[in-house]
Structures are given as C-alpha cells and as structure tokens.
Design a protein around this motif. Sequence first.
Motif, PDB file in Angstrom:
ATOM      1  N   UNK A  25       0.864  -1.183   0.000  1.00 16.69           N
ATOM      2  CA  UNK A  25       0.000   0.000   0.000  1.00 16.69           C
ATOM      3  C   UNK A  25       0.897   1.228   0.000  1.00 16.69           C
ATOM      4  N   UNK A  26       0.965   1.911  -1.137  1.00 19.95           N
ATOM      5  CA  UNK A  26       1.846   3.071  -1.266  1.00 19.95           C
ATOM      6  C   UNK A  26       1.238   4.263  -0.535  1.00 19.95           C
ATOM      7  N   UNK A  27       2.057   4.869   0.314  1.00 18.04           N
ATOM      8  CA  UNK A  27       1.620   6.017   1.110  1.00 18.04           C
ATOM      9  C   UNK A  27       1.946   7.329   0.417  1.00 18.04           C
ATOM     10  N   UNK A  28       3.138   7.384  -0.182  1.00 17.97           N
ATOM     11  CA  UNK A  28       3.603   8.628  -0.803  1.00 17.97           C
ATOM     12  C   UNK A  28       4.633   8.289  -1.863  1.00 17.97           C
ATOM     13  N   UNK A  29       4.684   9.118  -2.896  1.00 19.39           N
ATOM     14  CA  UNK A  29       5.675   8.918  -3.957  1.00 19.39           C
ATOM     15  C   UNK A  29       6.190  10.254  -4.456  1.00 19.39           C
ATOM     16  N   UNK A  30       7.445  10.248  -4.824  1.00 17.27           N
ATOM     17  CA  UNK A  30       8.093  11.386  -5.457  1.00 17.27           C
ATOM     18  C   UNK A  30       8.801  10.805  -6.672  1.00 17.27           C
ATOM     19  N   UNK A  31       8.685  11.437  -7.814  1.00 20.27           N
ATOM     20  CA  UNK A  31       9.235  10.850  -9.038  1.00 20.27           C
ATOM     21  C   UNK A  31       9.618  11.930 -10.031  1.00 20.27           C
TER      22      UNK A  31
END
Length: 106
Positions: free
Chosen positions: A63-69
């Motif tokens: 379960x992804x909480x946060x992403x930066x890309x």
Amino acid sequence: MKKIVFITAAALVALNIFANNHPFVQKKFEKELKFEANQFLIEKNQTEFVKISFKIDEDGKVKILEANYSNEKLMKETYKQLSILRFENQQNNDDIYYYNFTFKKL
C-alpha cells in the motif's frame, strides 16, 4: 541497442539506509521487479527516479503512502509492479518502508 538499466546500487543504498532491518523487502524487489528496455522515454545518460514510502497490509499487499518521481511513466510502471507483489508472513503491519528506484539509460 539502447537499454534502460535498473541501477541496483542506488536502490540498495536507499534500502539499506531506510529499511536496513527488513532484508526480505530488498530480496523480493530484486527478484520480482522487472523493467523492460525501451519502454520509457529516457535520454542517454539521463537519470530518473521513483521514491516511495509504503506499508504492507495484512494480506501481504503493498500500500503506497507517498511517492516522489521524475518520470510519470516510470512511476506508473513501478506502482503497477508493486501492486502485483505479495509478501507472506508479515510480522508487523505498522512498519513503513522507504525505497528509491533509480533508472538510467546507458
């Protein structure tokens, strides 16, 4: 032939810094995540990244909480592959993991 290389060293450094008590995550990622060459528009010698924080739920799903890309296609493909993964025998569902995927075309 142009190739996209998953730079393991950068990912392992991030994992060792942020998830050093969870080697099973590192092993699972190394074994099961695959990125196809020429699937993404990356210039030669250009580096792209996807940094994520996530939990593993009671069913073993990520379960992804946060992403930066830096590249939306890479982020979507990373999400897609992570959504397929299943972890067995989770001890603590409250742990938060941090991982940095780095991509570079050689």
